[in-house]
Design an enzyme around this catalytic site. Structure first.
Site, mmCIF file in Angstrom:
data_model
loop_
_atom_site.group_PDB
_atom_site.id
_atom_site.type_symbol
_atom_site.label_atom_id
_atom_site.label_comp_id
_atom_site.label_asym_id
_atom_site.label_seq_id
_atom_site.Cartn_x
_atom_site.Cartn_y
_atom_site.Cartn_z
ATOM 1 N N GLY A 149 0.837 -1.158 0.174
ATOM 2 C CA GLY A 149 0.089 -0.050 0.015
ATOM 3 C C GLY A 149 0.825 1.254 -0.066
ATOM 4 N N ASP A 203 2.041 -8.889 2.078
ATOM 5 C CA ASP A 203 1.153 -8.174 1.330
ATOM 6 C C ASP A 203 -0.098 -9.213 1.743
ATOM 7 O OD1 ASP A 203 1.400 -10.589 -0.301
ATOM 8 O OD2 ASP A 203 2.033 -9.154 -2.115
ATOM 9 N N TYR A 225 -3.254 1.992 11.929
ATOM 10 C CA TYR A 225 -3.748 3.478 11.070
ATOM 11 C C TYR A 225 -5.089 3.520 10.895
ATOM 12 C CZ TYR A 225 1.481 3.509 9.958
ATOM 13 O OH TYR A 225 2.727 3.448 10.193
ATOM 14 N N ASP A 268 -9.688 9.964 9.598
ATOM 15 C CA ASP A 268 -10.727 11.000 9.992
ATOM 16 C C ASP A 268 -12.140 10.830 9.954
ATOM 17 O OD1 ASP A 268 -9.947 10.996 7.370
ATOM 18 O OD2 ASP A 268 -10.713 13.211 7.227
ATOM 19 N N TYR A 323 -17.529 2.343 6.442
ATOM 20 C CA TYR A 323 -16.358 2.560 6.655
ATOM 21 C C TYR A 323 -15.608 3.284 7.875
ATOM 22 C CZ TYR A 323 -11.428 4.266 5.721
ATOM 23 O OH TYR A 323 -10.078 4.557 5.919
#
Length: 220
Positions: free
Chosen positions: A19, A39, A112, A115, A138
């Site tokens: 990514g 991956d 990670y 927002d 999401y």
């Protein structure tokens, strides 16, 4: 300034190596310790597919890392509305498994988030203490991953990112450059505000944070 020599005996499990952020992390984490980068296809019997939680747990136990860096996620914001189960499996259930295994090993988990855990209202920058209120599947699944990690009690660092861009992968600048070569006129949303984040800077900041953390603990 980050030291240029890896910590002897330090093993780091990196998920999502291809990514935007994962690609840069392979470089930045190499100066911290030995990096086992996967991956979603995995390699040599190790599983990097976050949708395979059983294989993921077995991989952590096999590698026995001091640090787990999860740079993989389900990031198709709009598509998540029609694939809520898959988004939840990757963004919520997989981090929960990683956190459980990290707790068992005494490892640090770096994760990670986004927002999108907020609703976008107001005019002030979000802080770590701002109350999340996701409006999408999401965002809700990413918040679920955060909550699972915190509830596990493992050592962790959660980085909420926004508008990530880099030389690799799909992102807004690359899309605009491509469309500018194909069209005479572009229509772009102009009522959103955000903080563009370079994948290389994020990776370097992660490596610095991990090294700083390790320097203040007995992890090895």
């Amino acid at each position: 300034r980050m030291a240029r020599e890896a910590v002897p005996g330090m093993k780091i499990l990196l998920l999502g190596k291809d990514g935007q952020v994962g690609w840069e992390l392979q470089r930045s984490l190499a100066v911290v310790g030995e990096v086992v980068a996967l991956d979603r296809h995995g390699e040599q019997g190790l599983v990097g597919d976050l949708n395979d939680t059983t294989g993921l747990a077995a991989t952590v136990r096999a590698v026995r890392p001091s640090v787990i860096v999860n740079a993989a996620a389900y990031t198709a914001v709009d598509k998540a509305e029609s694939e809520p189960a898959l988004a939840r499996a990757i963004n919520t259930e997989a981090p929960d498994v990683l956190a459980t295994e990290a707790k068992s090993l005494g490892a640090l988990l770096v994760h990670y988030s986004t927002d999108y855990v907020f609703d976008g209202s107001g005019h002030s920058p979000w802080t770590e203490d701002s109350v999340p209120a996701p409006l999408s599947i999401y965002g809700a699944t990413k918040l679920g991953g955060e909550e699972a990690i915190r509830a596990s009690g493992c050592l962790h660092l959660i980085l909420r990112t926004s508008w990530v861009y880099g030389a690799r992968g799909n992102n807004f600048p690359r899309t605009m450059l491509r469309l500018a070569m194909e069209r005479d006129e572009l229509g772009v949303v102009a009522d959103q505000f955000g903080a563009p984040t370079g994948a290389d800077l994020l990776a370097d900041a992660t490596a610095h944070a991990v090294r700083t953390f390790l320097g203040n603990t007995n992890l090895s």
